[in-house]
Design an enzyme around this catalytic site. Sequence first.
Site, PDB file in Angstrom:
ATOM      1  N   LYS A   1      -8.230  14.143  15.467  1.00  0.00           N
ATOM      2  CA  LYS A   1      -7.871  13.453  14.107  1.00  0.00           C
ATOM      3  C   LYS A   1      -8.416  14.278  12.822  1.00  0.00           C
ATOM      4  CE  LYS A   1      -9.844   9.704  15.639  1.00  0.00           C
ATOM      5  NZ  LYS A   1     -10.422  10.000  16.579  1.00  0.00           N
TER       6      LYS A   1
ATOM      7  N   ARG B   1      -9.337   0.320  14.128  1.00  0.00           N
ATOM      8  CA  ARG B   1      -9.908   0.550  15.498  1.00  0.00           C
ATOM      9  C   ARG B   1      -9.962  -0.751  16.116  1.00  0.00           C
ATOM     10  NH1 ARG B   1     -13.090   5.380  14.280  1.00  0.00           N
ATOM     11  NH2 ARG B   1     -14.066   5.826  16.439  1.00  0.00           N
TER      12      ARG B   1
ATOM     13  N   ARG C   1     -18.546  20.487  19.723  1.00  0.00           N
ATOM     14  CA  ARG C   1     -18.203  20.652  18.143  1.00  0.00           C
ATOM     15  C   ARG C   1     -19.487  20.745  17.176  1.00  0.00           C
ATOM     16  NH1 ARG C   1     -15.599  15.055  15.936  1.00  0.00           N
ATOM     17  NH2 ARG C   1     -17.183  14.183  17.122  1.00  0.00           N
TER      18      ARG C   1
ATOM     19  N   ARG D   1     -23.381  16.322  15.674  1.00  0.00           N
ATOM     20  CA  ARG D   1     -23.560  14.672  15.479  1.00  0.00           C
ATOM     21  C   ARG D   1     -24.345  14.126  16.386  1.00  0.00           C
ATOM     22  NH1 ARG D   1     -17.671  12.481  14.352  1.00  0.00           N
ATOM     23  NH2 ARG D   1     -18.300  10.794  15.716  1.00  0.00           N
TER      24      ARG D   1
ATOM     25  N   ARG E   1     -18.293   5.259  23.659  1.00  0.00           N
ATOM     26  CA  ARG E   1     -17.273   5.604  22.396  1.00  0.00           C
ATOM     27  C   ARG E   1     -15.890   5.232  23.195  1.00  0.00           C
ATOM     28  NH1 ARG E   1     -19.130  10.901  20.080  1.00  0.00           N
ATOM     29  NH2 ARG E   1     -17.435  10.734  18.586  1.00  0.00           N
TER      30      ARG E   1
HETATM   31  P1  AP5 Z   1     -12.190  16.585  15.788  1.00  0.00           P
HETATM   32  O1  AP5 Z   1     -10.874  16.570  15.162  1.00  0.00           O
HETATM   33  O2  AP5 Z   1     -13.340  16.536  14.951  1.00  0.00           O
HETATM   34  O3  AP5 Z   1     -11.869  15.037  16.592  1.00  0.00           O
HETATM   35  P2  AP5 Z   1     -11.887  13.597  15.925  1.00  0.00           P
HETATM   36  O4  AP5 Z   1     -10.640  12.854  16.810  1.00  0.00           O
HETATM   37  O5  AP5 Z   1     -11.832  13.418  14.814  1.00  0.00           O
HETATM   38  O6  AP5 Z   1     -13.079  13.022  16.848  1.00  0.00           O
HETATM   39  P3  AP5 Z   1     -14.126  12.047  16.283  1.00  0.00           P
HETATM   40  O7  AP5 Z   1     -15.240  12.310  17.241  1.00  0.00           O
HETATM   41  O8  AP5 Z   1     -14.712  12.416  14.679  1.00  0.00           O
HETATM   42  O9  AP5 Z   1     -13.674  10.408  16.227  1.00  0.00           O
HETATM   43  P4  AP5 Z   1     -14.172   9.153  16.675  1.00  0.00           P
HETATM   44  O10 AP5 Z   1     -13.197   8.482  16.288  1.00  0.00           O
HETATM   45  O11 AP5 Z   1     -15.139   9.059  17.763  1.00  0.00           O
HETATM   46  O12 AP5 Z   1     -15.480   9.173  15.443  1.00  0.00           O
HETATM   47  P5  AP5 Z   1     -15.785   8.459  14.028  1.00  0.00           P
HETATM   48  O13 AP5 Z   1     -16.367   9.562  13.348  1.00  0.00           O
HETATM   49  O14 AP5 Z   1     -14.235   8.036  13.584  1.00  0.00           O
HETATM   50  O15 AP5 Z   1     -12.209  17.293  17.161  1.00  0.00           O
HETATM   51  C1  AP5 Z   1     -13.121  17.317  17.910  1.00  0.00           C
HETATM   52  C2  AP5 Z   1     -13.508  18.928  18.398  1.00  0.00           C
HETATM   53  O16 AP5 Z   1     -12.505  19.443  19.096  1.00  0.00           O
HETATM   54  C3  AP5 Z   1     -13.794  19.771  17.115  1.00  0.00           C
HETATM   55  O17 AP5 Z   1     -14.885  20.747  17.391  1.00  0.00           O
HETATM   56  C4  AP5 Z   1     -12.415  20.605  16.882  1.00  0.00           C
HETATM   57  O18 AP5 Z   1     -12.818  21.892  16.709  1.00  0.00           O
HETATM   58  C5  AP5 Z   1     -11.926  20.495  18.583  1.00  0.00           C
HETATM   59  N1  AP5 Z   1     -10.627  20.467  18.472  1.00  0.00           N
HETATM   60  C6  AP5 Z   1      -9.733  19.664  17.843  1.00  0.00           C
HETATM   61  N2  AP5 Z   1      -8.444  19.857  18.092  1.00  0.00           N
HETATM   62  C7  AP5 Z   1      -8.369  20.504  19.453  1.00  0.00           C
HETATM   63  C8  AP5 Z   1      -7.405  21.290  20.073  1.00  0.00           C
HETATM   64  N3  AP5 Z   1      -6.247  20.878  20.015  1.00  0.00           N
HETATM   65  N4  AP5 Z   1      -7.795  22.021  21.199  1.00  0.00           N
HETATM   66  C9  AP5 Z   1      -9.113  22.497  21.280  1.00  0.00           C
HETATM   67  N5  AP5 Z   1     -10.016  21.980  20.403  1.00  0.00           N
HETATM   68  C10 AP5 Z   1      -9.602  21.208  19.515  1.00  0.00           C
HETATM   69  O19 AP5 Z   1     -16.589   7.292  14.171  1.00  0.00           O
HETATM   70  C11 AP5 Z   1     -17.970   7.254  14.733  1.00  0.00           C
HETATM   71  C12 AP5 Z   1     -18.634   6.089  14.859  1.00  0.00           C
HETATM   72  O20 AP5 Z   1     -18.568   5.297  13.484  1.00  0.00           O
HETATM   73  C13 AP5 Z   1     -17.722   5.096  15.877  1.00  0.00           C
HETATM   74  O21 AP5 Z   1     -18.302   5.361  17.009  1.00  0.00           O
HETATM   75  C14 AP5 Z   1     -18.243   3.594  15.335  1.00  0.00           C
HETATM   76  O22 AP5 Z   1     -19.537   3.286  15.494  1.00  0.00           O
HETATM   77  C15 AP5 Z   1     -18.160   3.884  13.827  1.00  0.00           C
HETATM   78  N6  AP5 Z   1     -16.966   3.608  13.189  1.00  0.00           N
HETATM   79  C16 AP5 Z   1     -15.968   4.537  12.679  1.00  0.00           C
HETATM   80  N7  AP5 Z   1     -14.825   3.836  12.127  1.00  0.00           N
HETATM   81  C17 AP5 Z   1     -14.984   2.718  12.623  1.00  0.00           C
HETATM   82  C18 AP5 Z   1     -13.970   1.361  12.464  1.00  0.00           C
HETATM   83  N8  AP5 Z   1     -12.928   1.463  11.887  1.00  0.00           N
HETATM   84  N9  AP5 Z   1     -14.447   0.285  12.883  1.00  0.00           N
HETATM   85  C19 AP5 Z   1     -15.672   0.117  13.497  1.00  0.00           C
HETATM   86  N10 AP5 Z   1     -16.740   1.112  13.790  1.00  0.00           N
HETATM   87  C20 AP5 Z   1     -16.447   2.385  13.195  1.00  0.00           C
END
Ligand code: AP5
Length: 258
Positions: free
Chosen positions: A43, A118, A157, A190, A201
């Site tokens: 994403k 979420r 990552r 991270r 997660r």
């Molecule tokens: P990347 O694009 O960074 O992945 P992503 O989908 O953005 O994953 P995140 O880990 O950031 O999502 P998340 O939802 O767990 O975390 P968030 O920060 O929202 O890609 C990952 C890696 O793969 C990279 O190295 C990239 O280069 C590689 N890659 C990408 N595409 C690829 C491909 N096609 N092929 C190969 N490699 C690829 O949330 C963190 C925490 O915040 C949560 O756990 C929660 O505690 C809190 N939080 C956030 N939002 C909320 C909410 N709305 N409600 C409650 N708690 C929340």
Amino acid sequence: MASSASLEDIPSMDLMTELLRRMKCATKPDKRLILVGPPGSGKGTQSPIIKDEYCLCHLATGDMLRAAVAAKTPLGIKAKEAMDKGELVSDDLVVGIIDEAIKKPSCQKGFILDGFPRTVVQAEKLDEMLAKKGTKVDKVLNFAIDDAILEERITGRWIHPSSGRTYHSKFAPSKVPGIDDVTGEPLIQRKDDTAAVLKSRLEAFHRQTEPVIDYYSKKGVVAQLHADKPPNVVTAEVQKKARQASCLSFLMHKQQIL
Ligand code: AP5
């Protein structure tokens, strides 16, 4: 609004660049997109591409919460414990930050929500916020991917904190390991990007966030993506689905006028 005195202080080149950006953006259709998918599904990698193409703001609740944690704000202090454990932060906290953020001028042409909603409660609250403005979500892009692929993506990552640029030690390496290509500054990993925290997660995703996909499926706005494909293939799919969303919202807008 900026005062004329503060405008005078802005370099001409910056003003020209902003003017050109606004002229380009004026012709773009409004668009409200949600990117949903498990951790590591891509994403955050794909958001900046469509953000620039359609002049949208990119609101990533995870990034906003991490910034609050780093700054030790009251919000960050409340969010930290849940984030460290890979659990979701309370609905009230995240709904509040999104409600504020979508009012910003940079979200005038619409937004990409990355990591929000979420839970079904968050989705309902978002729909209420948008209904008050007479708008709604145009498309939910579902980054479908098998859990088994995600551990390698998450543990490999690397992030440049100030720009949000993301690398991967195997799939998207920086030129020099551990160093940002553009600034030469160090990259970080991270705290929650470990195999152990990933388990929680993923559990939170399946239990609390998958129902959000069902919620929007019933509204007929979900588009499936093959998030297990290479990044450029995923980008092409995202661009195609985002284009379809704008055609649809343009037609609906026209229908309302007629
Ligand atoms: P990347 O694009 O960074 O992945 P992503 O989908 O953005 O994953 P995140 O880990 O950031 O999502 P998340 O939802 O767990 O975390 P968030 O920060 O929202 O890609 C990952 C890696 O793969 C990279 O190295 C990239 O280069 C590689 N890659 C990408 N595409 C690829 C491909 N096609 N092929 C190969 N490699 C690829 O949330 C963190 C925490 O915040 C949560 O756990 C929660 O505690 C809190 N939080 C956030 N939002 C909320 C909410 N709305 N409600 C409650 N708690 C929340």
